[in-house]
Design a protein around this motif. Structure first.
Motif, mmCIF file in Angstrom:
data_model
loop_
_atom_site.group_PDB
_atom_site.id
_atom_site.type_symbol
_atom_site.label_atom_id
_atom_site.label_comp_id
_atom_site.label_asym_id
_atom_site.label_seq_id
_atom_site.Cartn_x
_atom_site.Cartn_y
_atom_site.Cartn_z
ATOM 1 N N ARG A 113 -42.384 -5.016 23.241
ATOM 2 C CA ARG A 113 -41.757 -6.228 22.719
ATOM 3 C C ARG A 113 -40.870 -6.867 23.780
ATOM 4 N N ALA A 114 -40.826 -8.189 23.783
ATOM 5 C CA ALA A 114 -40.015 -8.893 24.782
ATOM 6 C C ALA A 114 -38.547 -8.517 24.666
ATOM 7 N N GLN A 115 -38.054 -8.353 23.447
ATOM 8 C CA GLN A 115 -36.636 -8.016 23.302
ATOM 9 C C GLN A 115 -36.345 -6.616 23.852
ATOM 10 N N ASP A 116 -37.313 -5.711 23.760
ATOM 11 C CA ASP A 116 -37.119 -4.372 24.316
ATOM 12 C C ASP A 116 -37.221 -4.388 25.838
ATOM 13 N N ALA A 117 -38.166 -5.161 26.366
ATOM 14 C CA ALA A 117 -38.298 -5.282 27.820
ATOM 15 C C ALA A 117 -37.048 -5.923 28.409
ATOM 16 N N GLN A 118 -36.487 -6.889 27.699
ATOM 17 C CA GLN A 118 -35.265 -7.532 28.172
ATOM 18 C C GLN A 118 -34.112 -6.540 28.210
ATOM 19 N N ALA A 119 -33.946 -5.773 27.142
ATOM 20 C CA ALA A 119 -32.870 -4.778 27.104
ATOM 21 C C ALA A 119 -33.037 -3.763 28.230
ATOM 22 N N ARG A 120 -34.266 -3.396 28.532
ATOM 23 C CA ARG A 120 -34.548 -2.410 29.571
ATOM 24 C C ARG A 120 -34.188 -2.936 30.956
ATOM 25 N N ILE A 121 -34.620 -4.157 31.296
ATOM 26 C CA ILE A 121 -34.336 -4.685 32.627
ATOM 27 C C ILE A 121 -32.852 -4.997 32.795
ATOM 28 N N VAL A 122 -32.205 -5.483 31.748
ATOM 29 C CA VAL A 122 -30.764 -5.745 31.829
ATOM 30 C C VAL A 122 -30.020 -4.437 32.064
ATOM 31 N N ALA A 123 -30.412 -3.383 31.356
ATOM 32 C CA ALA A 123 -29.755 -2.090 31.512
ATOM 33 C C ALA A 123 -29.979 -1.532 32.916
ATOM 34 N N ALA A 124 -31.194 -1.679 33.443
ATOM 35 C CA ALA A 124 -31.503 -1.148 34.772
ATOM 36 C C ALA A 124 -30.692 -1.844 35.850
ATOM 37 N N VAL A 125 -30.618 -3.169 35.788
ATOM 38 C CA VAL A 125 -29.855 -3.918 36.784
ATOM 39 C C VAL A 125 -28.363 -3.632 36.640
ATOM 40 N N THR A 126 -27.879 -3.622 35.412
ATOM 41 C CA THR A 126 -26.461 -3.342 35.175
ATOM 42 C C THR A 126 -26.089 -1.956 35.668
ATOM 43 N N ARG A 127 -26.940 -0.973 35.395
ATOM 44 C CA ARG A 127 -26.683 0.408 35.824
ATOM 45 C C ARG A 127 -26.646 0.503 37.344
ATOM 46 N N THR A 128 -27.589 -0.146 38.005
ATOM 47 C CA THR A 128 -27.626 -0.101 39.467
ATOM 48 C C THR A 128 -26.390 -0.755 40.070
ATOM 49 N N LEU A 129 -26.009 -1.903 39.543
ATOM 50 C CA LEU A 129 -24.823 -2.586 40.062
ATOM 51 C C LEU A 129 -23.569 -1.751 39.846
ATOM 52 N N ALA A 130 -23.494 -1.066 38.699
ATOM 53 C CA ALA A 130 -22.335 -0.216 38.429
ATOM 54 C C ALA A 130 -22.282 0.947 39.413
ATOM 55 N N GLU A 131 -23.445 1.505 39.735
ATOM 56 C CA GLU A 131 -23.506 2.622 40.684
ATOM 57 C C GLU A 131 -23.094 2.196 42.086
#
Length: 244
Positions: A113-131
């Motif tokens: 689902r697009a809403q799940d793919a969106q949550a996944r990519i946002v989380a991945a980018v946010t996690r990387t930036l936090a690291e």
């Protein structure tokens, strides 16, 4: 938020017998990436983070070679999961992609689902930036995909999920920039200036979108890379602007 550039891989070598995540770049895609690396001022970006898919990693490797950097690979940045259908002919794929964006809360023919793919990519980018916060907020160059990239752009810009915000019909190889003082407004192609200035909101509020005419232009050889919004009718050209 640490400043970052999100870049999509350009044209790939389509092979229906090979799973889509394992497709690599075509010669056109490689040439465009090398030209982008040579022309663009990417020197501020001292970290390159790629999706796990081959086409993204190959794009990142070409940029890393030019910048003298190593490629870091992050889980969660992959393109929307379309394994339920696998490779689809162009016309059928475009219909599915339209439905994917138009009905973000539904799984279209088993697609993620697009809403799940969106949550996944946002989380991945946010996690990387936090690291990377401990690295003096060095600007990051992400290399990924058009579908989830569009979903990320929509999230960051405050747009509802819609294919009208998809990449222009140039065969992939598009970018946007975001950060603490900048939010993305639309995609820009590799061939546009890609310097270090912050991306700005488009004064007229226009999205760079469109699809018809792409095949005639001969720029698309990746049937799984959405090429712009059908809602806009004829393909629109992105106005040049100082880059990422």
């Amino acid at each position: 938020m640490t400043d970052f550039l999100y870049l999509t891989h350009p044209q790939v070598a389509v092979d229906p017998a090979v799973p889509v995540p394992r497709w690599g770049l075509s010669e056109v895609g490689r040439a465009r990436t090398r030209a982008f690396a040579a022309r663009a001022d990417l020197s501020p970006y001292r970290r390159i983070v790629s999706s796990t898919e081959v086409k993204a990693m190959e794009t990142a490797a070409l940029l890393a070679e030019a910048l003298g950097l190593a490629v870091e690979v992050a889980e969660g940045m992959e393109e929307n999961d379309r394994s339920a259908t696998g490779y689809l002919p162009e016309a059928q794929f475009q219909q599915m992609a339209d439905a994917f964006f138009a009905r973000p809360q539904e799984s279209v023919a088993g697609w993620e689902r697009a809403q799940d793919a969106q949550a996944r990519i946002v989380a991945a980018v946010t996690r990387t930036l936090a690291e990377l916060q401990d690295h003096r907020q060095v600007p990051v160059l992400f290399v990924g995909h058009g579908g989830v990239g569009t979903l990320l752009l929509c999230h960051l810009a405050g747009y509802p999920i819609s294919r009208i915000h998809d990449q222009p019909p140039v065969g992939g190889g598009c970018w946007f920039r975001a950060g603490a003082d900048a939010r993305p407004d639309r995609w820009r192609a590799m061939e546009e200036d890609a310097g270090t200035a912050c991306a700005r909101e488009d004064a007229a509020g226009r999205a760079c979108a469109g699809e018809e005419g792409a095949a005639q232009a001969g720029v698309r050889d990746d049937s799984t890379a959405p090429a712009g919004a059908r809602e806009q009718g004829a393909a629109l050209a992105c106005a040049p602007e100082e880059g990422p």
